[in-house]
Design a protein around this motif. Structure first.
Motif, PDB file in Angstrom:
ATOM      1  N   LEU A  22       0.838  -1.206   0.000  1.00 39.52           N
ATOM      2  CA  LEU A  22       0.000   0.000   0.000  1.00 39.52           C
ATOM      3  C   LEU A  22       0.871   1.254   0.000  1.00 39.52           C
ATOM      4  CD1 LEU A  22      -2.557  -1.383   2.577  1.00 39.52           C
ATOM      5  CD2 LEU A  22      -3.004  -0.964   0.143  1.00 39.52           C
ATOM      6  N   LYS A  23       1.939   1.185  -0.765  1.00 32.68           N
ATOM      7  CA  LYS A  23       2.913   2.281  -0.847  1.00 32.68           C
ATOM      8  C   LYS A  23       2.226   3.584  -1.266  1.00 32.68           C
ATOM      9  CE  LYS A  23       7.675   2.774  -2.360  1.00 32.68           C
ATOM     10  NZ  LYS A  23       8.289   2.510  -1.075  1.00 32.68           N
ATOM     11  N   GLY A  24       2.567   4.639  -0.571  1.00 31.18           N
ATOM     12  CA  GLY A  24       1.998   5.944  -0.893  1.00 31.18           C
ATOM     13  C   GLY A  24       0.731   6.273  -0.123  1.00 31.18           C
ATOM     14  N   TYR A  25       0.278   5.333   0.706  1.00 29.60           N
ATOM     15  CA  TYR A  25      -0.925   5.560   1.509  1.00 29.60           C
ATOM     16  C   TYR A  25      -0.578   5.491   2.984  1.00 29.60           C
ATOM     17  CZ  TYR A  25      -3.202   4.657  -2.918  1.00 29.60           C
ATOM     18  OH  TYR A  25      -3.576   4.705  -4.233  1.00 29.60           O
ATOM     19  N   LYS A  26      -1.059   6.474   3.734  1.00 25.76           N
ATOM     20  CA  LYS A  26      -0.842   6.481   5.178  1.00 25.76           C
ATOM     21  C   LYS A  26      -1.788   5.473   5.827  1.00 25.76           C
ATOM     22  CE  LYS A  26       0.478  11.316   5.262  1.00 25.76           C
ATOM     23  NZ  LYS A  26       0.082  12.671   5.668  1.00 25.76           N
ATOM     24  N   PRO A  27      -1.385   4.893   6.962  1.00 27.79           N
ATOM     25  CA  PRO A  27      -2.275   3.957   7.655  1.00 27.79           C
ATOM     26  C   PRO A  27      -3.664   4.539   7.930  1.00 27.79           C
ATOM     27  CG  PRO A  27      -0.095   3.842   8.610  1.00 27.79           C
ATOM     28  CD  PRO A  27      -0.069   4.983   7.626  1.00 27.79           C
ATOM     29  N   SER A  28      -3.724   5.801   8.321  1.00 27.14           N
ATOM     30  CA  SER A  28      -5.033   6.410   8.608  1.00 27.14           C
ATOM     31  C   SER A  28      -5.900   6.473   7.352  1.00 27.14           C
ATOM     32  CB  SER A  28      -4.861   7.814   9.198  1.00 27.14           C
ATOM     33  OG  SER A  28      -4.147   8.654   8.312  1.00 27.14           O
ATOM     34  N   GLU A  29      -5.283   6.676   6.193  1.00 26.64           N
ATOM     35  CA  GLU A  29      -6.041   6.698   4.935  1.00 26.64           C
ATOM     36  C   GLU A  29      -6.563   5.304   4.597  1.00 26.64           C
ATOM     37  OE1 GLU A  29      -3.602  10.326   2.725  1.00 26.64           O
ATOM     38  OE2 GLU A  29      -2.934   8.267   2.437  1.00 26.64           O
ATOM     39  N   VAL A  30      -5.713   4.305   4.775  1.00 30.82           N
ATOM     40  CA  VAL A  30      -6.117   2.923   4.490  1.00 30.82           C
ATOM     41  C   VAL A  30      -7.223   2.488   5.441  1.00 30.82           C
ATOM     42  CG1 VAL A  30      -5.347   0.512   4.418  1.00 30.82           C
ATOM     43  CG2 VAL A  30      -3.865   2.316   3.514  1.00 30.82           C
ATOM     44  N   HIS A  31      -7.102   2.847   6.721  1.00 34.02           N
ATOM     45  CA  HIS A  31      -8.145   2.482   7.683  1.00 34.02           C
ATOM     46  C   HIS A  31      -9.456   3.194   7.374  1.00 34.02           C
ATOM     47  CE1 HIS A  31      -4.724   1.141  10.412  1.00 34.02           C
ATOM     48  NE2 HIS A  31      -5.380   0.074  10.042  1.00 34.02           N
ATOM     49  N   CYS A  32      -9.371   4.418   6.894  1.00 35.22           N
ATOM     50  CA  CYS A  32     -10.575   5.150   6.499  1.00 35.22           C
ATOM     51  C   CYS A  32     -11.226   4.470   5.289  1.00 35.22           C
ATOM     52  CB  CYS A  32     -10.224   6.607   6.195  1.00 35.22           C
ATOM     53  SG  CYS A  32     -11.667   7.668   5.971  1.00 35.22           S
ATOM     54  N   ILE A  33     -10.433   4.110   4.308  1.00 34.58           N
ATOM     55  CA  ILE A  33     -10.943   3.381   3.137  1.00 34.58           C
ATOM     56  C   ILE A  33     -11.593   2.071   3.589  1.00 34.58           C
ATOM     57  CG2 ILE A  33     -10.197   2.058   1.095  1.00 34.58           C
ATOM     58  CD1 ILE A  33      -8.122   4.347   0.636  1.00 34.58           C
ATOM     59  N   ASP A  34     -10.932   1.368   4.494  1.00 33.51           N
ATOM     60  CA  ASP A  34     -11.454   0.102   5.010  1.00 33.51           C
ATOM     61  C   ASP A  34     -12.809   0.311   5.693  1.00 33.51           C
ATOM     62  OD1 ASP A  34     -10.934  -2.807   5.591  1.00 33.51           O
ATOM     63  OD2 ASP A  34     -11.095  -2.060   7.648  1.00 33.51           O
ATOM     64  N   SER A  35     -12.910   1.335   6.503  1.00 43.30           N
ATOM     65  CA  SER A  35     -14.150   1.610   7.225  1.00 43.30           C
ATOM     66  C   SER A  35     -15.279   1.995   6.261  1.00 43.30           C
ATOM     67  CB  SER A  35     -13.921   2.718   8.256  1.00 43.30           C
ATOM     68  OG  SER A  35     -15.005   2.810   9.131  1.00 43.30           O
ATOM     69  N   ILE A  36     -14.963   2.769   5.235  1.00 43.53           N
ATOM     70  CA  ILE A  36     -15.970   3.125   4.224  1.00 43.53           C
ATOM     71  C   ILE A  36     -16.405   1.871   3.476  1.00 43.53           C
ATOM     72  CG2 ILE A  36     -16.363   4.384   2.058  1.00 43.53           C
ATOM     73  CD1 ILE A  36     -14.458   6.588   3.246  1.00 43.53           C
ATOM     74  N   GLY A  37     -15.448   1.013   3.166  1.00 45.19           N
ATOM     75  CA  GLY A  37     -15.756  -0.225   2.460  1.00 45.19           C
ATOM     76  C   GLY A  37     -16.625  -1.173   3.262  1.00 45.19           C
ATOM     77  N   LYS A  38     -16.501  -1.135   4.575  1.00 48.44           N
ATOM     78  CA  LYS A  38     -17.242  -2.059   5.442  1.00 48.44           C
ATOM     79  C   LYS A  38     -18.592  -1.509   5.910  1.00 48.44           C
ATOM     80  CE  LYS A  38     -13.633  -4.932   7.500  1.00 48.44           C
ATOM     81  NZ  LYS A  38     -12.452  -4.711   6.723  1.00 48.44           N
ATOM     82  N   ASN A  39     -18.779  -0.195   5.826  1.00 51.34           N
ATOM     83  CA  ASN A  39     -19.980   0.430   6.384  1.00 51.34           C
ATOM     84  C   ASN A  39     -20.822   1.104   5.314  1.00 51.34           C
ATOM     85  OD1 ASN A  39     -19.625   0.084   9.373  1.00 51.34           O
ATOM     86  ND2 ASN A  39     -17.687   1.046   8.865  1.00 51.34           N
ATOM     87  N   VAL A  40     -22.071   0.713   5.259  1.00 50.11           N
ATOM     88  CA  VAL A  40     -23.022   1.344   4.340  1.00 50.11           C
ATOM     89  C   VAL A  40     -23.329   2.747   4.858  1.00 50.11           C
ATOM     90  CG1 VAL A  40     -25.348   1.169   3.379  1.00 50.11           C
ATOM     91  CG2 VAL A  40     -24.010  -0.900   3.795  1.00 50.11           C
ATOM     92  N   ASP A  41     -23.421   3.682   3.955  1.00 47.26           N
ATOM     93  CA  ASP A  41     -23.741   5.073   4.304  1.00 47.26           C
ATOM     94  C   ASP A  41     -22.781   5.653   5.341  1.00 47.26           C
ATOM     95  OD1 ASP A  41     -25.907   4.989   2.534  1.00 47.26           O
ATOM     96  OD2 ASP A  41     -27.314   4.397   4.089  1.00 47.26           O
TER      97      ASP A  41
END
Length: 155
Positions: free
Chosen positions: A30-49
């Motif tokens: 995940l080069k070029g992405y900060k952990p907080s960005e990846v975790h945010c993407i993960d949370s958006i991916g897992k949560n509807v709305d």
């Protein structure tokens, strides 16, 4: 050191070891992405709305921090905003195709780590696992109550 202190120290140590051993693989994939960005993407991916408030709660961050991260992710084309026809006030986030790619890479890495560590979970009984889960849930609820008592908010 009493057993409670030893347990907390061991849990912290365990978490730090997991982060350490997973770090190079995560950073490489995940080069070029900060952990907080990846975790945010993960949370958006897992949560509807997913909205700023839901993300702040799930990631234990302030709404201001989430706003900064989501603006970056929008600018990078990883997420987009949308509104519901019955609620034009609230802004929600969803992953773009590019965001889905990052989400899937992150998911695959976690599956790989889970597979690596499966050997440990195969050695414990169902009762031991249930006992551990029960403890973690009780401790988590206790901390939720402390957060409320201390009025720690996501503002």
């Amino acid at each position: 050191m009493n057993e409670q202190e030893q347990l907390i120290m061991n849990v912290r140590d365990l978490f730090n070891k997991m982060a350490w051993i997973n770090k190079s693989k995560m950073e490489g994939s995940l080069k070029g992405y900060k952990p907080s960005e990846v975790h945010c993407i993960d949370s958006i991916g897992k949560n509807v709305d997913a909205n700023v408030t839901k993300l702040a709660v799930s990631l234990y961050m302030t709404r201001g921090a989430i706003s900064k991260i989501t603006k970056k992710l929008i600018n990078r084309g990883l997420i987009e905003t949308y509104q519901k026809s019955n609620n034009k006030k609230e802004i929600y986030f969803r992953l773009t195709e590019q965001g889905e790619v990052i989400y899937k890479i992150h998911e695959e890495l976690h599956k790989e780590f889970q597979e690596r560590d499966k050997v440990v979970f195969e050695q414990i009984t169902e009762e031991q696992l249930e006992s551990l889960l029960s403890f973690v849930e009780k401790y988590s609820k206790h901390l939720d109550e402390e957060i409320k008592k201390q009025n720690l908010s996501i503002n």
